[in-house]
Scaffold this motif. Structure first.
Motif, PDB file in Angstrom:
ATOM      1  N   LEU A 181       0.796  -1.227   0.000  1.00  0.00           N
ATOM      2  CA  LEU A 181       0.000   0.000   0.000  1.00  0.00           C
ATOM      3  C   LEU A 181       0.828   1.275   0.000  1.00  0.00           C
ATOM      4  N   HIS A 182       2.068   1.222   0.406  1.00  0.00           N
ATOM      5  CA  HIS A 182       2.884   2.432   0.491  1.00  0.00           C
ATOM      6  C   HIS A 182       3.049   3.090  -0.880  1.00  0.00           C
ATOM      7  N   SER A 183       3.263   2.305  -1.900  1.00  0.00           N
ATOM      8  CA  SER A 183       3.553   2.868  -3.222  1.00  0.00           C
ATOM      9  C   SER A 183       2.352   2.832  -4.176  1.00  0.00           C
TER      10      SER A 183
ATOM     11  N   GLU B 292      -3.726  14.420  -4.237  1.00  0.00           N
ATOM     12  CA  GLU B 292      -2.580  14.384  -3.323  1.00  0.00           C
ATOM     13  C   GLU B 292      -1.494  13.398  -3.754  1.00  0.00           C
ATOM     14  N   SER B 293      -1.642  12.762  -4.898  1.00  0.00           N
ATOM     15  CA  SER B 293      -0.727  11.682  -5.298  1.00  0.00           C
ATOM     16  C   SER B 293       0.743  12.083  -5.348  1.00  0.00           C
ATOM     17  N   SER B 294       1.043  13.345  -5.498  1.00  0.00           N
ATOM     18  CA  SER B 294       2.450  13.758  -5.580  1.00  0.00           C
ATOM     19  C   SER B 294       2.938  14.463  -4.317  1.00  0.00           C
ATOM     20  N   ASN B 295       2.237  14.300  -3.199  1.00  0.00           N
ATOM     21  CA  ASN B 295       2.627  15.019  -1.980  1.00  0.00           C
ATOM     22  C   ASN B 295       3.645  14.282  -1.110  1.00  0.00           C
ATOM     23  N   GLY B 296       4.117  13.111  -1.564  1.00  0.00           N
ATOM     24  CA  GLY B 296       5.116  12.373  -0.797  1.00  0.00           C
ATOM     25  C   GLY B 296       4.536  11.487   0.292  1.00  0.00           C
ATOM     26  N   ILE B 297       3.228  11.487   0.440  1.00  0.00           N
ATOM     27  CA  ILE B 297       2.539  10.661   1.432  1.00  0.00           C
ATOM     28  C   ILE B 297       1.799   9.568   0.675  1.00  0.00           C
ATOM     29  N   PRO B 298       1.813   8.332   1.161  1.00  0.00           N
ATOM     30  CA  PRO B 298       1.072   7.276   0.467  1.00  0.00           C
ATOM     31  C   PRO B 298      -0.388   7.682   0.239  1.00  0.00           C
ATOM     32  N   ASP B 299      -0.890   7.396  -0.953  1.00  0.00           N
ATOM     33  CA  ASP B 299      -2.249   7.809  -1.308  1.00  0.00           C
ATOM     34  C   ASP B 299      -3.295   7.278  -0.347  1.00  0.00           C
ATOM     35  N   ILE B 300      -3.127   6.066   0.133  1.00  0.00           N
ATOM     36  CA  ILE B 300      -4.114   5.512   1.064  1.00  0.00           C
ATOM     37  C   ILE B 300      -4.189   6.362   2.335  1.00  0.00           C
TER      38      ILE B 300
END
Length: 188
Positions: A131-133, A140-148
């Motif tokens: 789930l991390h990647s 928010e997909s490019s904010n450096g935080i996993p999307d989940i």
């Protein structure tokens, strides 16, 4: 044959594919010529289901516009952005925008939201390598935080708005009467 399913009245079959080692697309053909639908056997057979299930939460977002670049054909305009009035005292106006719509009534409910969040956060804790990647194509997909986790945060921020001054929590946010089958921005 495994037997008759009393609820669907279908004959249910049980098959064991554990000895099958080659990935591919298969179908079952019975002795009398009946054929099953095609199905896949592979190490990633559930990848699309996982993606679709998690992406569905984005489609339930309330209080923001869902643009085509992230929502495809499931777009909607900004919705439910006005303050809500407290049922017990209509002179109290609260900013409780955000969160996920629950079902087709556009209500937002603390209990199912908490349950969904608990499952998502435990899933992330148990399967961080998966789930991390995972990219869900959300804003928010490019904010450096996993999307989940970004999706979880969207619901959590709404939940914080649902907390009362005394520490309690309002349990739901709905229209006085549930909306008919309309787009969320049309539900006033």
């Amino acid at each position: 044959s495994f037997g008759l399913d009393k609820y669907s009245e279908d004959t249910v079959w049980q098959a064991d594919f554990s000895s099958l080692k080659e990935c591919g697309t298969y179908k079952i053909i019975t002795d009398n010529g009946d054929e099953s639908l095609t199905f896949n056997i592979s190490d990633n057979v559930y990848d699309k289901t996982l993606y679709d299930t998690l992406k569905a939460l984005y489609f339930l977002r309330c209080g923001c516009e869902l643009k085509e670049e992230h929502a495809g054909k499931f777009t909607h305009k900004e919705c439910h952005t006005d303050n809500a009035l407290l049922w017990e005292d209509n002179t109290v106006s609260l900013d409780v925008t955000g969160g996920w719509h629950d079902a087709g009534d556009y209500g937002r409910y603390i209990t199912p939201g908490c349950c969904a969040l608990a499952h998502l956060l435990y899933a992330y804790k148990l399967y961080p390598d998966v789930l991390h990647s995972l990219k869900l194509n959300i804003p928010e997909s490019s904010n450096g935080i996993p999307d989940i986790l970004s999706e979880c945060r969207y619901e959590l921020e709404w939940m914080f708005k649902m907390q009362c001054e005394d520490g309690g929590v309002y349990h739901k946010l709905t229209s006085f009467q549930h909306a008919p089958f309309i787009m969320p921005e049309e539900d006033n």
